[in-house]
Scaffold this active site. Structure first.
Site, short mmCIF file in Angstrom:
data_model
loop_
_atom_site.label_atom_id
_atom_site.label_comp_id
_atom_site.label_asym_id
_atom_site.label_seq_id
_atom_site.Cartn_x
_atom_site.Cartn_y
_atom_site.Cartn_z
N ARG A 94 -14.32 4.25 -30.96
CA ARG A 94 -15.13 3.23 -31.47
C ARG A 94 -15.74 3.66 -32.81
O ARG A 94 -16.03 2.92 -33.63
CB ARG A 94 -15.89 2.59 -30.56
CG ARG A 94 -16.84 1.53 -31.05
CD ARG A 94 -17.23 0.56 -30.09
NE ARG A 94 -17.71 1.09 -28.92
CZ ARG A 94 -18.45 2.03 -28.46
NH1 ARG A 94 -19.68 2.37 -29.08
NH2 ARG A 94 -18.43 2.27 -27.24
N TYR A 150 -14.37 -20.05 -46.57
CA TYR A 150 -13.26 -19.99 -45.77
C TYR A 150 -13.97 -20.62 -44.38
O TYR A 150 -15.10 -20.22 -43.92
CB TYR A 150 -12.91 -18.48 -45.29
CG TYR A 150 -11.98 -18.49 -44.36
CD1 TYR A 150 -10.47 -18.51 -44.38
CD2 TYR A 150 -12.55 -17.88 -42.90
CE1 TYR A 150 -9.81 -18.57 -43.44
CE2 TYR A 150 -11.44 -17.82 -42.04
CZ TYR A 150 -10.09 -18.13 -42.25
OH TYR A 150 -9.30 -18.04 -41.18
N ASP A 153 -16.39 -12.27 -50.54
CA ASP A 153 -15.10 -12.69 -49.85
C ASP A 153 -13.92 -12.50 -50.99
O ASP A 153 -13.76 -13.28 -51.82
CB ASP A 153 -14.92 -13.64 -49.12
CG ASP A 153 -13.56 -13.60 -48.18
OD1 ASP A 153 -12.64 -13.02 -48.50
OD2 ASP A 153 -13.73 -14.45 -47.20
N LYS A 185 -3.94 -10.68 -44.93
CA LYS A 185 -3.60 -11.32 -46.12
C LYS A 185 -2.90 -10.38 -47.14
O LYS A 185 -1.90 -9.64 -46.60
CB LYS A 185 -4.45 -12.20 -46.87
CG LYS A 185 -5.44 -13.05 -45.74
CD LYS A 185 -4.84 -14.11 -44.88
CE LYS A 185 -5.49 -14.81 -43.86
NZ LYS A 185 -6.86 -15.31 -44.00
C1 LIG Z 1 -8.01 -15.50 -43.58
C2 LIG Z 1 -9.13 -15.36 -44.20
C3 LIG Z 1 -10.50 -15.01 -43.50
C4 LIG Z 1 -10.54 -14.45 -42.19
O1 LIG Z 1 -9.61 -13.54 -41.99
P1 LIG Z 1 -8.94 -13.31 -40.50
O2 LIG Z 1 -8.12 -12.14 -40.66
O3 LIG Z 1 -8.03 -14.45 -40.36
O4 LIG Z 1 -9.94 -13.18 -39.39
C5 LIG Z 1 -11.63 -14.88 -44.31
N1 LIG Z 1 -11.51 -15.14 -45.46
C6 LIG Z 1 -10.70 -15.57 -46.38
C7 LIG Z 1 -10.76 -16.02 -47.73
C8 LIG Z 1 -9.47 -15.88 -45.66
O5 LIG Z 1 -8.24 -16.32 -46.18
#
Ligand SMILES: *Cc1c(COP(=O)(O)O)cnc(C)c1O
Length: 385
Positions: A54, A106, A178, A203
């Protein structure tokens, strides 16, 4: 070195113990600390860096270091999902603190702030438009951070990173960006004044729709310590196998993103010329609001675009008839995905509120994959007509 080189050469390209060129998967929860007790100086260099998985794992570390290097930060911290990364970063604040964000962040980040953190008394203000003026106007004595996302989801609205960060910094706030849609290949917020970058590595970084992961990169060691404390205490860490998958995905980030971006540009252009398409939202289109600003702060428009058909029936027909785009949530994978925000990512938002935000039943978001662009255009035209 250029980013293309750093994607491959990041200090972890060969395993110190064996010379393996692949990143070894250290599938272990704990580490032998015997040498600690012998104290005879026989422990190999680096041997005592890890004690429990962890707190740290060499496979996770290889990924964390790679993304930190790409973003130009001091340290990286990998989590079990993008929202776990965002929740853990917001976890550095405390009850009574206030965060400024945008309305169209998001959906999962919106939910974190509006439900989970609300219960723990972290306050927030969501701005319709983030600009130095709106940020300044929203600052209170207890404001600690600005949290932005550009281009935004699903309408690809552009926020001026440099100007927003400067306004936040003036007031002593930290800025969190982000950077999921752009990746460090196209946009590096830390260089524009941000303090923390977060990613859904699910992504583009992972890139193959086969792993859920999140990463935070901090600009300074001091912020890194605060994020690490949450990572280690809260424990939403990324496992070794998933860390391996993301690190493997990152090696091909450049070829994937460049090809997907070229395809997205062609799709945006083709869609904007179709009679059943009302509007196309893509920072690479000259008419897109904020296109110039985006071009000034990013190296490309990316591989995500949205469009509105003229009627809801046409949107449904497209999703039902396309043979190459998977009607699904998510983005950034090798396969083209068509998502339908009103039924998927934004389904929880009341219809009136969705209308106000411009998220209608005619809106479809496309993440361009690695299929041939001509095949995609042909498929999209057939599905739309
Ligand atoms: C998908 C996404 C998230 C969240 O990510 P997860 O891996 O699904 O928890 C956060 N910000 C953006 C812009 C996203 O497209």
């Amino acid at each position: 070195m250029k980013l293309a080189t750093l994607l491959i050469h990041n200090g972890h390209e060969t395993d110190g113990a064996t010379g393996a060129l692949g990143t070894p998967v250290y599938q272990t929860s704990t580490f032998d600390r015997g040498p600690d007790f012998r104290g005879d100086g026989t422990a190999p260099a680096g041997r005592l860096e890890y004690d429990y998985a962890r707190s740290g794992n060499p496979t996770r570390k290889a990924l964390e270091d790679a993304v930190a290097l790409l973003e130009g930060g001091d340290g990286g911290y990998a989590f079990s999902s993008g929202v776990a990364a965002i929740a853990s970063v917001l976890g550095i604040f405390q009850a009574g603190d206030h965060v400024i964000t945008a309305e169209d962040i998001y959906g999962g980040s919106y939910r974190l702030l509006n439900t989970w953190f609300k219960r723990w008394a972290l306050q927030h203000t969501a701005l319709g438009r983030v600009s130095p003026e709106t940020v300044r106007a929203a600052i209170r004595p207890e404001t600690k951070a600005l949290f932005i996302e550009t281009p935004s989801n699903p309408l690809l609205k552009i926020t001026d990173i440099r100007a927003s960060c400067a306004a936040a910094r003036e007031a002593g706030l930290i800025t969190i960006v982000d950077n999921t849609f752009m990746t460090p290949l196209l946009q590096r917020p830390l260089e524009a004044g941000a303090d923390i970058v977060v990613h859904s590595a699910t992504k583009f970084l992972g890139g193959h729709s086969d792993v859920l992961a999140g990463i935070a990169v901090t600009k300074t060691r001091e912020l890194g310590k605060r994020v690490y404390a949450v990572q280690n205490t809260f424990g939403a860490v990324l496992g070794p196998w998933d860390s391996f998958l993301v690190a493997r995905g990152i090696k091909t980030l450049k070829v994937r993103v460049e090809t997907q971006q070229a395809t997205a540009s062609r799709l945006a252009d083709a869609l904007s010329r179709h009679r059943n398409v009302e509007t196309v939202y893509y920072p690479g289109l000259p008419g897109h609001t904020g296109a110039e600003l985006h071009a000034a702060q990013a190296e490309g428009p990316g591989a995500v675009l949205s469009f509105k058909t003229r009627t809801t029936e046409q949107a449904f027909a497209f999703l039902g008839r396309t043979r190459l785009a998977a009607p699904a949530v998510s983005l950034g994978g090798v396969e083209t995905i068509a998502s339908y925000p009103v039924r998927m990512s934004h389904a929880a938002i009341p219809p009136a509120e969705r209308d106000r935000l411009g998220i209608s039943g005619t809106l479809i978001r496309i993440s361009a994959g690695l299929e041939d662009a001509d095949d995609l255009i042909e498929d999209f035209y057939a599905a739309l007509s």
